[in-house]
Design a protein around this motif. Structure first.
Motif, short mmCIF file in Angstrom:
data_model
loop_
_atom_site.label_atom_id
_atom_site.label_comp_id
_atom_site.label_asym_id
_atom_site.label_seq_id
_atom_site.Cartn_x
_atom_site.Cartn_y
_atom_site.Cartn_z
N ILE A 15 0.84 -1.20 0.00
CA ILE A 15 0.00 0.00 0.00
C ILE A 15 0.88 1.25 0.00
CG2 ILE A 15 -1.65 1.34 1.37
CD1 ILE A 15 -2.85 -1.36 2.28
N PHE A 18 2.12 1.70 -3.43
CA PHE A 18 1.07 2.27 -4.29
C PHE A 18 1.01 3.79 -4.13
CE2 PHE A 18 -1.75 -1.81 -4.27
CZ PHE A 18 -0.90 -2.39 -5.20
N ILE A 19 1.03 4.25 -2.89
CA ILE A 19 0.96 5.70 -2.63
C ILE A 19 2.17 6.40 -3.25
CG2 ILE A 19 1.01 7.46 -0.82
CD1 ILE A 19 -0.54 5.47 0.96
N CYS A 22 1.85 6.68 -7.04
CA CYS A 22 0.91 7.73 -7.44
C CYS A 22 1.56 9.11 -7.35
CB CYS A 22 -0.34 7.68 -6.57
SG CYS A 22 -1.37 6.22 -6.83
N PHE A 96 -5.75 13.17 -0.44
CA PHE A 96 -4.89 13.05 -1.62
C PHE A 96 -5.34 14.01 -2.72
CE2 PHE A 96 -4.98 8.88 0.46
CZ PHE A 96 -3.62 8.69 0.70
N ILE A 100 -4.70 11.84 -7.83
CA ILE A 100 -4.01 10.77 -7.09
C ILE A 100 -5.00 9.90 -6.34
CG2 ILE A 100 -2.46 10.36 -5.12
CD1 ILE A 100 -0.76 12.69 -6.10
N HIS A 101 -6.03 10.53 -5.76
CA HIS A 101 -6.98 9.77 -4.95
C HIS A 101 -7.70 8.70 -5.79
CE1 HIS A 101 -9.63 12.77 -6.80
NE2 HIS A 101 -10.67 12.05 -6.44
N LEU A 104 -5.22 5.82 -6.68
CA LEU A 104 -5.00 5.03 -5.47
C LEU A 104 -6.20 4.12 -5.18
CD1 LEU A 104 -3.16 4.40 -3.10
CD2 LEU A 104 -4.19 6.31 -1.85
N LEU A 107 -6.03 1.17 -7.46
CA LEU A 107 -5.03 0.21 -7.00
C LEU A 107 -5.52 -0.58 -5.80
CD1 LEU A 107 -1.90 2.51 -7.35
CD2 LEU A 107 -2.18 0.31 -8.50
N LEU A 108 -6.07 0.12 -4.81
CA LEU A 108 -6.50 -0.56 -3.58
C LEU A 108 -7.67 -1.50 -3.83
CD1 LEU A 108 -6.30 2.42 -1.04
CD2 LEU A 108 -4.67 0.54 -1.34
N SER A 153 -13.24 2.63 -10.29
CA SER A 153 -12.36 2.21 -9.19
C SER A 153 -13.06 1.25 -8.22
CB SER A 153 -11.86 3.44 -8.42
OG SER A 153 -12.89 4.03 -7.64
#
Length: 824
Positions: A15, A18-19, A22, A96, A100-101, A104, A107-108, A153
């Motif tokens: 995680i 991932f951040i 981004c 974020f 970016i948010h 992310l 990804l999550l 997402s």
């Protein structure tokens, strides 16, 4: 606590990675720069009045008059205070920067899906990267389609919840599904949600088939029951959003037509041509494997080394002027590297050469029945994305499948396909590394996959013209246009077109070689594992790394640092012109502006400064759209402008270099009393009635409203009667009037009977539609106060349902988490 960190250390590390990814990709955001997104800027203009009143009152209005004369604000921006999912999304948007948010969350969500499919952490990370960095996600972020990207997402966690529920983890799976559905609907892009539902129906069908085959239908229906409850709870959390959207949808361009005559918009749903306008070309599916197979984005620039540039130079154009000539020809639409059939495109659907190769390998390797769902859903979504290019299937869905004809840009269903490819790719690696296959069999299947993928790429590199023409269907029109530009030199025009074909061929070859290199790398990694040269952990990490490199480098073609600008640049987007400043000196409470210097009904920029009769929205009110088509198509009906209280028209001079203001003294004002009513039988007659009439003296009214009008009491005009707007709030208008007897008043406000109520001295009175799109009411004689309040039951009752459902969702999540911890 230390044991918890020990157990989850790898997940936390991923995680964190991932951040970091981004922030590295969107590094300008760390410098305070903002992504320049066209649709976001349009939204800013659309929301201006709403946000101004929110800043003043602390809460946003439910109606706005800034576009198309007026429309519900909840189709643009509205707070849903009782909706739990609003606060979950708000957490990410507050913490974020944009976008970016969203990346992310992509990804999550995918990482959760692959983890629940029992993929090892680094393999789950590889799958999450493959989905999140699919090129389509980045092209829509660059364009500013944030709601669409946000909805995408939540695809992965919804699928995760559904799959694990079918696999027996009923409570936990249902809890994940309920939360994910709530977030998905709150993203407020019903089209994306609908496309995901189609794919989940395929999954449910396959699960039912296997349940019948294995005689476990009881388990299937138990799972289905849990999922049904989860969906109901997730939907109920968004009761306000769904109810208001459904209600508005019936009155929008996606609903039924009011006019049934030939040439009008369709009776129910969107126009077929409009809905199919962005259809994926059948051959364009090559972009899944080769990003620029069809030339890339429409705006891709040709440089001085291109064949077209060489042709221009050979014809005598100075080298220093070639760039300008290329830009001019491109601006005229005469040369473009993109040669597909879409009107234009911001970029291809590229899933990654490695992921596409692993997808094909998975068709040979994977035994899990999810493979058949993925294959079936992939075929369905691909075929539906073809739209006008596969009319038999598309028309079948458009004509008979519920709600399908409410959506446009059918190619966007490939947003689901871009998740299906990584799912099968991850299942493929998971299967190969499980140790359940013999080496010889795996090597043979790997060989077959190399033959298929490598064979396609080899043909594209060696003989690209074997299957591809590199010319679009409007080739003759392009040659004709080039002939005119070149002063009638058709030979020169043909040579430019031939050079363009060479450039397109070269672009494809370059990317095909690139994809072949990545396929060879992926095949080598899988071969090395099968031959026990490397272990599973290293295999996962290597696949994740090369997948990221592959997709990252293509994404940067479309969304890179150059797309970021300083805040000051964004602030300058809406700079008031002299005409805007002059109009805004008018301190009248409420009037409208028609700006003819922009694409009036497809551009919201004027709404930043004025209350307009133009604007931009994908779902205008149907009645207003019909007025646009009938009264503003060609000549502008001045009577309609008058009844809409259009005080100012902005025009440009003959050269289009400066703007002028037309001050319209004939505008009817905010409200006025009329002396005559002309009853008509239907919408067609109502529309014809406003073709030419005096809106100050008469009103065109459908006879269905006769019961609300008593002409015996209100039929005699009172020349001394007055009515005036004394207080303006978008969803609460206050008037004062005086008349010696009952009279009929017409208001320059848009008719919408899903929430507007009229009150005289606090007592509710009926009101009716007049002049096709306006409100009118019979007012009792005397000196009175009149109010129009927008009080949609769908919003207020929906908020109460949302509160109850949000409480149930929190309780369900807590209980499911507790039971999951107790599970062996």
């Amino acid at each position: 606590m230390s044991n918890w960190f020990k157990r989850n250390g790898v997940h936390l590390a991923i995680i964190g990675l991932f951040i970091a990814m981004c922030f590295i990709y969107f590094s300008p955001a760390l410098q305070g720069k903002k992504l320049y997104q066209g649709d976001v800027l349009q939204a800013k203009a659309m929301q201006k009045e709403i946000m101004d009143f929110k800043a003043k009152d602390g809460t946003g209005p439910l109606w706005t008059n800034s576009m198309f004369g007026g429309m519900p604000a909840y189709q643009i921006w509205t707070q849903y205070h009782m909706n739990l999912s609003s606060y979950v999304i708000q957490f990410f948007t507050d913490v974020f920067p944009n976008p970016i948010h969203i990346v992310l969350l992509l990804l999550l969500g995918a990482y959760l899906l692959f983890s629940l499919l029992k993929a090892k952490p680094w393999l789950a990370a590889a799958g999450a990267i493959a989905f999140a960095f699919s090129t389509y996600n980045f092209t829509i972020l660059e364009a500013g389609h944030l709601n669409k990207a946000l909805a995408i997402s939540f695809f992965a966690p919804i699928i995760a919840g559904v799959i694990i529920t079918f696999r027996g983890r009923y409570l936990f799976g249902a809890a994940i599904t309920a939360l994910s559905v709530a977030l998905e609907i709150r993203a407020n892009h019903i089209q994306m949600t609908y496309y995901l539902l189609l794919v989940l129906l395929v999954l449910a069908g396959i699960e039912l088939y296997h349940a019948i085959k294995s005689k476990t239908t009881g388990i299937f229906f138990k799972s289905a029951g849990y999922l049904a409850i989860a969906v109901i709870v997730g939907a109920a959390v968004n009761a306000g959003t769904l109810w208001t959207t459904y209600e508005y949808g019936q009155e929008s361009i996606r609903g039924k037509s009011n006019i049934k005559t030939e040439g009008a918009t369709p009776s129910d749903g969107l126009d077929r041509e409009y809905a199919y306008r962005w259809s994926q070309g059948v051959g364009e599916c090559l972009t899944f494997l080769v990003p620029n197979a069809y030339g890339g984005e429409s705006g891709k620039r040709l440089d001085k080394d291109s064949e077209v540039a060489k042709t221009l130079i050979n014809k005598g154009i100075p080298e220093a002027q070639v760039d300008g000539a290329l830009q001019q020809l491109q601006g005229m639409g005469l040369i473009s590297t993109y040669w597909g059939e879409k009107p234009f495109t911001s970029g291809p659907y590229y899933f990654g050469a490695i992921i596409t190769f692993l997808f094909i390998l998975g068709l040979f390797v994977v035994h899990d029945r999810l493979k058949w769902w993925i294959l079936g859903a992939t075929v369905l979504t691909m075929f539906l994305s073809f739209g006008k290019n596969l009319p038999f299937l598309s028309d079948l869905f458009f004509n008979y499948f519920p709600l399908y004809n409410k959506f446009r840009a059918v190619e966007s269903i490939l947003a689901v396909t871009e998740l299906l490819f990584p799912i099968l790719a991850v299942l493929t690696i998971k299967e190969i590394t499980s140790g359940e296959h013999d080496t010889k069999s795996l090597l043979k299947k790997l060989q077959y996959s190399i033959y298929v993928t490598g064979g396609i790429l080899f043909i594209l590199i060696a003989v690209p013209g074997l299957f591809l023409s590199f010319t679009s269907s409007n080739q003759e029109a392009v040659i004709k246009g080039l002939t005119q530009v070149t002063g009638g030199d058709q030979g020169f025009a043909n040579s430019i077109v031939n050079s363009l074909v060479e450039d397109r061929t070269s672009i494809l070859r370059t990317d095909a070689l690139r994809s072949l290199a990545f396929v060879i790398i992926a095949a080598t990694i899988m071969w090395a594992f099968i031959k026990k040269k490397i272990n599973a952990q290293l295999t996962f990490i290597l696949i994740a790394a090369v997948t990221l490199i592959d997709l990252w480098s293509v994404d940067k073609r479309y969304l890179n640092n150059s797309k970021f600008v300083d805040q000051s640049t964004l602030d300058q987007t809406f700079q008031a012109r002299q005409v805007d400043e002059l109009i805004n000196r008018d301190q009248s409470l409420n009037y409208r502006v028609l700006d003819l210097t922009i694409n009036t009904f497809s551009d919201a920029s004027a709404s930043y400064f004025h209350k307009t009769i133009g604007g931009y929205h994908a779902a205008k009110l149907k009645r207003f759209q019909e007025v646009i088509e009938r009264q503003f198509n060609g000549a502008i009906n001045e009577d309609v402008l008058d009844m809409l209280n259009t005080k100012y028209v902005i025009t440009a001079d003959e050269k289009g270099q400066s703007q002028r203001i037309q001050n319209r003294s004939t505008a009817c004002g905010n409200a006025w009393f009329i002396s005559n009513i002309l009853y008509v039988k239907n919408a067609e007659e109502e529309m014809k009635g406003i073709n030419s009439f005096d809106p100050r003296k008469e009103a065109i009214v459908d006879e269905s409203f006769k019961s609300l009008i008593d002409l015996k009491k209100a039929g005699v005009p009172d020349p001394t009667a007055t009515i005036k707007l004394v207080d303006y709030h978008p969803d609460h208008l206050k008037y004062e009037y005086s008349c010696g007897r009952d009279m009929i008043a017409v208001f320059a406000e848009i008719w919408y009977n899903k929430g507007w109520n009229a009150y005289v001295d606090g007592e509710k009175i009926p009101h009716f539609r007049a002049n096709y799109i306006l409100r009118a009411a019979q007012l009792p004689g005397g000196n009175h106060k009149l109010e129009f309040k927008f009080e949609p039951v769908s919003y207020y009752a929906g908020e109460k349902i949302s509160l109850i459902a949000s409480i149930l969702l929190v309780g369900g999540l807590g209980f499911a988490g507790y039971m999951e911890r107790k599970r062996p």
